[in-house]
Design a protein around this motif. Structure first.
Motif, PDB file in Angstrom:
ATOM      1  N   HIS A 159       0.739  -1.188   0.066  1.00  0.00           N
ATOM      2  CA  HIS A 159      -0.027  -0.022  -0.089  1.00  0.00           C
ATOM      3  C   HIS A 159       0.923   1.217   0.128  1.00  0.00           C
ATOM      4  CE1 HIS A 159      -3.342  -2.595   0.986  1.00  0.00           C
ATOM      5  NE2 HIS A 159      -4.270  -1.798   0.852  1.00  0.00           N
ATOM      6  N   ILE A 160       1.953   1.283   0.851  1.00  0.00           N
ATOM      7  CA  ILE A 160       2.762   2.452   0.779  1.00  0.00           C
ATOM      8  C   ILE A 160       3.741   2.589  -0.476  1.00  0.00           C
ATOM      9  CG2 ILE A 160       5.035   3.348   2.006  1.00  0.00           C
ATOM     10  CD1 ILE A 160       4.146   1.720   4.580  1.00  0.00           C
ATOM     11  N   VAL A 161       4.070   1.722  -1.253  1.00  0.00           N
ATOM     12  CA  VAL A 161       4.638   1.979  -2.524  1.00  0.00           C
ATOM     13  C   VAL A 161       3.692   2.230  -3.644  1.00  0.00           C
ATOM     14  CG1 VAL A 161       5.973   0.443  -4.482  1.00  0.00           C
ATOM     15  CG2 VAL A 161       6.413   0.164  -1.965  1.00  0.00           C
ATOM     16  N   LYS A 162       2.432   1.857  -3.543  1.00  0.00           N
ATOM     17  CA  LYS A 162       1.274   2.160  -4.423  1.00  0.00           C
ATOM     18  C   LYS A 162       1.240   3.591  -4.307  1.00  0.00           C
ATOM     19  CE  LYS A 162      -2.836   0.841  -3.624  1.00  0.00           C
ATOM     20  NZ  LYS A 162      -3.947  -0.198  -3.469  1.00  0.00           N
ATOM     21  N   ILE A 165       4.249   5.794  -5.548  1.00  0.00           N
ATOM     22  CA  ILE A 165       4.505   5.660  -7.166  1.00  0.00           C
ATOM     23  C   ILE A 165       3.034   6.176  -7.821  1.00  0.00           C
ATOM     24  CG2 ILE A 165       6.110   3.976  -7.187  1.00  0.00           C
ATOM     25  CD1 ILE A 165       3.895   2.254  -8.072  1.00  0.00           C
ATOM     26  N   GLY A 166       2.085   6.376  -7.193  1.00  0.00           N
ATOM     27  CA  GLY A 166       0.743   6.801  -7.736  1.00  0.00           C
ATOM     28  C   GLY A 166       0.165   6.036  -8.743  1.00  0.00           C
ATOM     29  N   SER A 167      -0.751   6.424  -9.271  1.00  0.00           N
ATOM     30  CA  SER A 167      -1.482   5.687 -10.474  1.00  0.00           C
ATOM     31  C   SER A 167      -0.734   6.190 -11.669  1.00  0.00           C
ATOM     32  CB  SER A 167      -2.989   6.323 -10.854  1.00  0.00           C
ATOM     33  OG  SER A 167      -2.977   7.643 -10.934  1.00  0.00           O
ATOM     34  N   PHE A 168      -0.465   5.269 -12.690  1.00  0.00           N
ATOM     35  CA  PHE A 168       0.435   5.601 -13.919  1.00  0.00           C
ATOM     36  C   PHE A 168      -0.590   5.123 -14.993  1.00  0.00           C
ATOM     37  CE2 PHE A 168       4.020   4.642 -16.518  1.00  0.00           C
ATOM     38  CZ  PHE A 168       4.735   5.828 -16.437  1.00  0.00           C
ATOM     39  N   GLY A 217       2.697  -8.367 -10.682  1.00  0.00           N
ATOM     40  CA  GLY A 217       3.628  -7.086 -10.151  1.00  0.00           C
ATOM     41  C   GLY A 217       3.448  -7.325  -8.408  1.00  0.00           C
ATOM     42  N   LYS A 218       2.278  -7.411  -7.877  1.00  0.00           N
ATOM     43  CA  LYS A 218       2.133  -7.596  -6.513  1.00  0.00           C
ATOM     44  C   LYS A 218       2.987  -8.310  -5.888  1.00  0.00           C
ATOM     45  CE  LYS A 218      -1.459  -9.038  -4.780  1.00  0.00           C
ATOM     46  NZ  LYS A 218      -2.959  -9.330  -4.166  1.00  0.00           N
ATOM     47  N   TRP A 219       2.750  -9.641  -6.515  1.00  0.00           N
ATOM     48  CA  TRP A 219       3.612 -10.647  -5.799  1.00  0.00           C
ATOM     49  C   TRP A 219       5.247 -10.672  -6.022  1.00  0.00           C
ATOM     50  CZ3 TRP A 219       1.901 -13.538  -2.222  1.00  0.00           C
ATOM     51  CH2 TRP A 219       0.621 -13.900  -2.040  1.00  0.00           C
ATOM     52  N   THR A 268      10.718   0.839  -7.274  1.00  0.00           N
ATOM     53  CA  THR A 268      11.974  -0.403  -6.767  1.00  0.00           C
ATOM     54  C   THR A 268      12.725   0.122  -5.566  1.00  0.00           C
ATOM     55  OG1 THR A 268      12.194  -1.037  -8.915  1.00  0.00           O
ATOM     56  CG2 THR A 268      14.026  -1.563  -7.502  1.00  0.00           C
ATOM     57  N   LEU A 269      13.005   1.285  -5.716  1.00  0.00           N
ATOM     58  CA  LEU A 269      13.665   1.907  -4.677  1.00  0.00           C
ATOM     59  C   LEU A 269      12.924   2.109  -3.295  1.00  0.00           C
ATOM     60  CD1 LEU A 269      15.958   4.750  -6.362  1.00  0.00           C
ATOM     61  CD2 LEU A 269      16.778   2.606  -5.535  1.00  0.00           C
ATOM     62  N   SER A 270      11.551   2.463  -3.388  1.00  0.00           N
ATOM     63  CA  SER A 270      10.852   2.439  -2.175  1.00  0.00           C
ATOM     64  C   SER A 270      10.487   1.010  -1.618  1.00  0.00           C
ATOM     65  CB  SER A 270       9.463   2.965  -2.651  1.00  0.00           C
ATOM     66  OG  SER A 270       9.436   4.344  -3.330  1.00  0.00           O
ATOM     67  N   SER A 271      10.331   0.351  -2.543  1.00  0.00           N
ATOM     68  CA  SER A 271      10.083  -1.311  -1.985  1.00  0.00           C
ATOM     69  C   SER A 271      11.489  -1.754  -1.288  1.00  0.00           C
ATOM     70  CB  SER A 271       9.904  -2.214  -3.288  1.00  0.00           C
ATOM     71  OG  SER A 271       9.670  -3.536  -2.664  1.00  0.00           O
ATOM     72  N   ILE A 272      12.510  -1.664  -1.908  1.00  0.00           N
ATOM     73  CA  ILE A 272      13.883  -1.870  -1.214  1.00  0.00           C
ATOM     74  C   ILE A 272      14.180  -1.287  -0.027  1.00  0.00           C
ATOM     75  CG2 ILE A 272      16.557  -1.804  -1.558  1.00  0.00           C
ATOM     76  CD1 ILE A 272      15.289  -3.764  -3.267  1.00  0.00           C
ATOM     77  N   LEU A 273      14.022   0.140   0.164  1.00  0.00           N
ATOM     78  CA  LEU A 273      13.933   0.773   1.460  1.00  0.00           C
ATOM     79  C   LEU A 273      13.299   0.198   2.471  1.00  0.00           C
ATOM     80  CD1 LEU A 273      15.020   3.215   3.017  1.00  0.00           C
ATOM     81  CD2 LEU A 273      13.381   4.760   2.080  1.00  0.00           C
ATOM     82  N   LEU A 274      11.848  -0.178   2.034  1.00  0.00           N
ATOM     83  CA  LEU A 274      11.120  -0.548   3.193  1.00  0.00           C
ATOM     84  C   LEU A 274      11.412  -2.110   3.490  1.00  0.00           C
ATOM     85  CD1 LEU A 274       7.588   0.406   1.614  1.00  0.00           C
ATOM     86  CD2 LEU A 274       8.419   1.371   3.636  1.00  0.00           C
TER      87      LEU A 274
END
Length: 287
Positions: A159-162, A165-168, A217-219, A268-274
């Motif tokens: 949810h945080i990453v979503k 990055i917002g909607s695309f 993508g979620k998994w 990717t960077l947001s996900s790696i940081l978390l």
């Protein structure tokens, strides 16, 4: 144990039992959402009540905390819905509301521990400090904490990453590649007119798109963060670079598009940081 059980019950109801449809239409499914919280919190409180208080004083150790946690949860959710619906907000503002909402829910659980289970603030702080000292959690508490971290690494972080990055635009989110064809034509070809230099070139641009595979993508994000947590916990920080490299290779053609590349990099960077932050918590638990 008490706080960890109540936190686990909260995250299960808020993230595992709440579907995307329920999140999108919060008002419509608010009653169902509260039933989920009532059930999960009730089960946790029954265990706490029986284990710690031998099923005595049902009003103090079961009914009151159950009512307090669920009523405050309802009020916080209702207030968030009103704020979100009343204003047109950006993705970062939505992220702020999301984090504030979760922080308030956690705070209410901590207050419930103080009000109904005679827990002291100093004891809570000491228990948290144990993660960074020589003391170790017992097996049951460590299992509860690992389950909470698993939910944080998958559903909560998703949810945080979503929000970050917002909607695309779907045409870019599903962009797979581009192809340009050039056809040089002679204006006088096939006629009785004399040959001239009046040539021109036509260019045809074709864009190919892949079918949207949002669940994939979620998994991928889930597995990515869990791997980062594992690698961080064992101190293999350099191996995290291979995860980024593998994702980049899989998306190599799409990286030609700058907008998509920036979108990919931010996610990717947001996900790696978390994953790194949660991995450091696990590292302190096992070292």
């Amino acid at each position: 144990m008490t706080i960890l059980l109540l936190l686990l019950a909260h995250f299960i109801a808020d993230f595992w039992l709440q579907s995307d449809q329920m999140v999108k239409h919060k008002i419509k499914y608010l009653k169902k959402h509260m039933i989920h919280h009532l059930l999960t919190t009730g089960i946790a409180l029954v265990f706490i009540w029986g284990y710690s208080y031998e099923f005595q004083h049902v009003f103090r150790y079961f009914i009151l905390p159950l009512a307090f946690i669920n009523v405050t949860h309802l009020l916080i959710d209702w207030l968030k819905i009103k704020l979100v619906n009343a204003n047109k907000i950006s993705n970062l503002t939505s992220l702020g509301y999301f984090l504030l909402d979760q922080a308030l829910h956690v705070l209410m659980i901590l207050i419930a521990g103080i009000l109904f289970f005679q827990m002291q603030t100093s004891e809570m702080a000491a228990s948290l400090a144990d993660l960074y000292g020589e003391a170790r959690l017992n097996l049951f508490d460590a299992t509860l904490l690992l389950l909470i971290i698993y939910i944080l690494a998958t559903s909560v972080s998703g949810h945080i990453v979503k929000y970050i990055i917002g909607s695309f635009p779907s045409e870019l989110a599903n962009f797979a590649g581009a192809l340009t064809l050039r056809n040089q034509m002679n204006h006088a070809a096939g006629t009785n007119e004399p040959q001239t230099e009046n040539n021109f070139t036509e260019e045809y641009h074709y864009y190919t798109y892949s079918a949207p595979l949002r669940s994939h993508g979620k998994w991928i994000g889930y597995i990515e963060r869990l791997l980062v947590i594992l690698l961080t916990a064992i101190g293999a920080y350099e191996s995290i670079a291979f995860i980024i490299a593998a994702k980049s290779i899989a998306r190599f053609k799409q990286l030609d598009d700058r907008n998509w590349a920036e979108y990919f990099l931010l996610g990717t960077l947001s996900s790696i940081l978390l994953g790194l932050v949660l991995g450091l918590v696990v590292q302190k638990m096992i070292l």
